[in-house]
Design a protein around this motif. Structure first.
Motif, PDB file in Angstrom:
ATOM      1  N   SER A 165       0.948  -1.448   0.023  1.00  0.00           N
ATOM      2  CA  SER A 165       0.054   0.122  -0.047  1.00  0.00           C
ATOM      3  C   SER A 165       0.923   1.318  -0.031  1.00  0.00           C
ATOM      4  O   SER A 165       0.593   2.120  -0.585  1.00  0.00           O
ATOM      5  N   ARG A 166       1.892   1.328   0.652  1.00  0.00           N
ATOM      6  CA  ARG A 166       2.799   2.373   0.930  1.00  0.00           C
ATOM      7  C   ARG A 166       3.519   2.410  -0.180  1.00  0.00           C
ATOM      8  O   ARG A 166       3.912   3.608  -0.826  1.00  0.00           O
ATOM      9  N   ARG A 167       3.991   1.457  -1.053  1.00  0.00           N
ATOM     10  CA  ARG A 167       4.779   1.494  -2.318  1.00  0.00           C
ATOM     11  C   ARG A 167       3.816   1.869  -3.387  1.00  0.00           C
ATOM     12  O   ARG A 167       4.157   2.939  -4.345  1.00  0.00           O
ATOM     13  N   ASN A 168       2.393   1.665  -3.470  1.00  0.00           N
ATOM     14  CA  ASN A 168       1.322   2.064  -4.370  1.00  0.00           C
ATOM     15  C   ASN A 168       0.894   3.660  -4.276  1.00  0.00           C
ATOM     16  O   ASN A 168       0.986   4.708  -5.235  1.00  0.00           O
ATOM     17  N   LEU A 169       1.300   4.050  -3.103  1.00  0.00           N
ATOM     18  CA  LEU A 169       0.980   5.618  -2.767  1.00  0.00           C
ATOM     19  C   LEU A 169       2.333   6.367  -3.155  1.00  0.00           C
ATOM     20  O   LEU A 169       2.045   7.395  -3.639  1.00  0.00           O
ATOM     21  N   LEU A 170       3.496   6.049  -2.753  1.00  0.00           N
ATOM     22  CA  LEU A 170       4.766   6.536  -3.274  1.00  0.00           C
ATOM     23  C   LEU A 170       4.659   6.448  -4.917  1.00  0.00           C
ATOM     24  O   LEU A 170       5.026   7.828  -5.532  1.00  0.00           O
ATOM     25  N   ARG A 171       4.267   5.508  -5.265  1.00  0.00           N
ATOM     26  CA  ARG A 171       3.943   5.589  -7.030  1.00  0.00           C
ATOM     27  C   ARG A 171       3.378   6.662  -7.356  1.00  0.00           C
ATOM     28  O   ARG A 171       3.627   7.438  -8.401  1.00  0.00           O
ATOM     29  N   GLY A 172       1.954   6.688  -6.792  1.00  0.00           N
ATOM     30  CA  GLY A 172       1.349   7.809  -7.217  1.00  0.00           C
ATOM     31  C   GLY A 172       1.752   9.188  -7.073  1.00  0.00           C
ATOM     32  O   GLY A 172       1.409  10.281  -7.918  1.00  0.00           O
ATOM     33  N   ILE A 173       2.310   9.607  -5.962  1.00  0.00           N
ATOM     34  CA  ILE A 173       2.597  10.933  -5.572  1.00  0.00           C
ATOM     35  C   ILE A 173       3.827  11.349  -6.392  1.00  0.00           C
ATOM     36  O   ILE A 173       3.936  12.185  -6.856  1.00  0.00           O
ATOM     37  N   SER A 174       4.750  10.040  -6.701  1.00  0.00           N
ATOM     38  CA  SER A 174       5.917  10.466  -7.668  1.00  0.00           C
ATOM     39  C   SER A 174       5.261  10.951  -9.070  1.00  0.00           C
ATOM     40  O   SER A 174       6.063  11.728  -9.748  1.00  0.00           O
ATOM     41  N   ASN A 175       4.380  10.261  -9.539  1.00  0.00           N
ATOM     42  CA  ASN A 175       3.736  10.554 -10.708  1.00  0.00           C
ATOM     43  C   ASN A 175       3.138  11.916 -10.783  1.00  0.00           C
ATOM     44  O   ASN A 175       3.434  12.491 -11.758  1.00  0.00           O
ATOM     45  N   TYR A 176       2.674  12.293  -9.747  1.00  0.00           N
ATOM     46  CA  TYR A 176       2.077  13.447  -9.691  1.00  0.00           C
ATOM     47  C   TYR A 176       3.241  14.830  -9.493  1.00  0.00           C
ATOM     48  O   TYR A 176       3.238  15.605 -10.081  1.00  0.00           O
ATOM     49  N   LEU A 177       4.382  14.411  -8.710  1.00  0.00           N
ATOM     50  CA  LEU A 177       5.442  15.385  -8.643  1.00  0.00           C
ATOM     51  C   LEU A 177       6.114  15.591  -9.699  1.00  0.00           C
ATOM     52  O   LEU A 177       6.671  16.622 -10.253  1.00  0.00           O
ATOM     53  N   GLY A 178       6.351  14.435 -10.541  1.00  0.00           N
ATOM     54  CA  GLY A 178       6.906  14.418 -12.052  1.00  0.00           C
ATOM     55  C   GLY A 178       6.100  15.300 -13.081  1.00  0.00           C
ATOM     56  O   GLY A 178       6.863  15.920 -13.585  1.00  0.00           O
ATOM     57  N   TRP A 179       4.731  15.286 -12.797  1.00  0.00           N
ATOM     58  CA  TRP A 179       4.079  16.227 -13.708  1.00  0.00           C
ATOM     59  C   TRP A 179       4.280  17.464 -13.221  1.00  0.00           C
ATOM     60  O   TRP A 179       4.109  18.310 -14.196  1.00  0.00           O
ATOM     61  N   CYS A 180       4.113  17.916 -11.918  1.00  0.00           N
ATOM     62  CA  CYS A 180       4.312  19.209 -11.497  1.00  0.00           C
ATOM     63  C   CYS A 180       5.842  19.631 -11.985  1.00  0.00           C
ATOM     64  O   CYS A 180       6.017  20.830 -12.119  1.00  0.00           O
ATOM     65  N   LYS A 181       6.774  18.678 -11.964  1.00  0.00           N
ATOM     66  CA  LYS A 181       8.186  19.434 -12.376  1.00  0.00           C
ATOM     67  C   LYS A 181       7.990  19.755 -13.774  1.00  0.00           C
ATOM     68  O   LYS A 181       8.785  20.626 -14.242  1.00  0.00           O
ATOM     69  N   LYS A 182       7.467  19.007 -14.548  1.00  0.00           N
ATOM     70  CA  LYS A 182       7.102  19.189 -15.941  1.00  0.00           C
ATOM     71  C   LYS A 182       6.427  20.752 -16.243  1.00  0.00           C
ATOM     72  O   LYS A 182       6.559  21.426 -17.238  1.00  0.00           O
ATOM     73  N   GLN A 183       5.558  20.903 -15.486  1.00  0.00           N
ATOM     74  CA  GLN A 183       4.968  22.137 -15.316  1.00  0.00           C
ATOM     75  C   GLN A 183       5.854  23.278 -14.706  1.00  0.00           C
ATOM     76  O   GLN A 183       5.388  24.645 -15.103  1.00  0.00           O
TER      77      GLN A 183
END
Length: 381
Positions: A165-183
């Motif tokens: 569960s923690r791994r999945n949450l980390l994956r989702g947040i990393s996806n989100y912050l990676g997108w924020c970095k592109k912005q």
């Protein structure tokens, strides 16, 4: 050591402190500092202050890479009359975002999910991302660029004791912050520096041959309209979400094949064409596609409706059978591998993007070839 010159200036009728700096110091076009003071003592005090301030200037300059210093000099020359390097950096950050972009964590999540919807993500992944956004509500009103690695790690650790569960949450947040970095809203994805929780996977939960036959016989008696969706999961190994999106014109009975359209495929929009399904699948579909209740489904070209999930689960529980997560798909993988002993073929059939070695490790030895042969001989009554 750089020394300041002191003299009385007859023009200003004051004492002048004349302090000359090395060329290019502090981005100055004319590296010279002049101060006027009323008395000689004040001038000497000002001179000492300036000398102490720039005492280490020469020593620091000697440690600078000459090539870098030359590059800075060229940049300063190009900016002359416009501003300094600091002005240029600030202008750049203001233009592209960076740490000056003060968008909140909550607002960034909304824009992130909206952008993913435009890209055509699955409903399952959208639901997961929405859930991950709720886990970050304690940071909701803060700026996304203020998130630190330490704070994010504490939030993830407090989420669940389950490492997956923690791994999945980390994956989702990393996806989100990676997108924020592109912005341009953050300078770096701080989630990337958080170690992924180690997940030790249990043996995949499956049904036995007898249980699968019991489930399908029960459906034949009480809910034949559930059979097409469940048969595709049992004998083609299609993911539940993808199977629910299959339409009648995606099922090619004459060619014994099924099309998984890109917009419904979990594997990043890739089209799949499944040909080597269980031979008995076509017998089930030929027999029970006519039993579909399109009035209840609400679409004359669909084989699934939302209530099928609960109805299937209730029917299985009424038989006293425990249904592990993704048991239909896991059962297919186990039986297909046991029957053909070819992990590459099974991986292709299941649309796996991972190495066949992973599939071989997870499913090998969970069923015998005899059980597998019996599984793919389960036919309609």
């Amino acid at each position: 050591m750089i020394k300041a010159n002191i003299r009385f200036d007859n023009t200003h009728k004051k004492w002048l402190v004349d302090f000359r700096l090395p060329k290019g110091a502090e981005g100055k076009q004319n590296p010279r500092i002049r101060r006027w003071r009323d008395t000689e003592e004040e001038a000497k005090s000002e001179a000492r202050s300036l000398e102490e301030r720039y005492l280490d200037y020469g020593r620091s300059g000697a440690s600078i890479d000459p090539k870098k210093w030359q590059r800075f000099q060229v940049l300063e020359a190009r900016l002359r009359g416009i501003g300094s390097l600091e002005d240029a950096v600030n202008f750049y950050l203001n233009s592209v975002g960076g740490n000056n972009a003060r968008i909140s964590v909550k607002e960034a999540w909304k824009l992130f999910i909206s952008d993913k919807e435009k890209q055509g993500i699955s409903n399952g992944w959208k639901t997961a991302l929405t859930g991950f956004s709720r886990r970050m509500e304690p940071l909701g009103n803060e700026s996304v660029c203020d998130i630190t690695t330490q704070r994010l790690a504490r939030l993830i650790d407090s989420y669940s004791k389950n490492p997956e569960s923690r791994r999945n949450l980390l994956r989702g947040i990393s996806n989100y912050l990676g997108w924020c970095k592109k912005q341009g809203w953050v300078q770096q994805n701080v989630a990337e520096s958080i170690p992924k929780p180690r997940v030790i996977r249990d043996t995949p939960g499956t049904f036995t041959v007898k249980q699968v036959e019991m489930i399908l016989r029960k459906m034949e008696q009480e809910a034949p309209y559930l059979i097409p969706w469940n048969a595709i999961r049992f004998f083609a190994g299609v993911r539940s979400a993808s199977a629910g999106c299959i339409r009648l014109d995606d099922i090619h009975l004459e060619n014994k094949a099924i099309t998984i359209r890109p917009e419904t495929n979990k594997t990043r929009g890739r089209r799949d064409y499944l040909e080597n399904c269980g031979e008995n699948l076509w017998a089930w579909l030929n027999a029970y596609l006519p039993a579909l209740n399109f009035k209840r489904i609400g679409d004359s070209n669909r084989i699934w409706s939302n209530y099928f999930v609960n109805e299937t689960g209730t029917l299985i529980r009424d038989l006293g059978i425990d249904a592990p997560k993704n048991a239909h798909r896991h059962t297919f993988a186990t039986m297909h591998l046991a029957l053909h002993n070819d992990p590459g073929r099974t991986a292709i059939q299941m649309g796996h993007k991972d190495s066949p070695r992973v599939l071989w490790t997870h499913y090998r030895g969970l069923a015998t070839s005899e059980e597998a042969a019996a599984y793919f001989q389960i036919l309609p009554e």
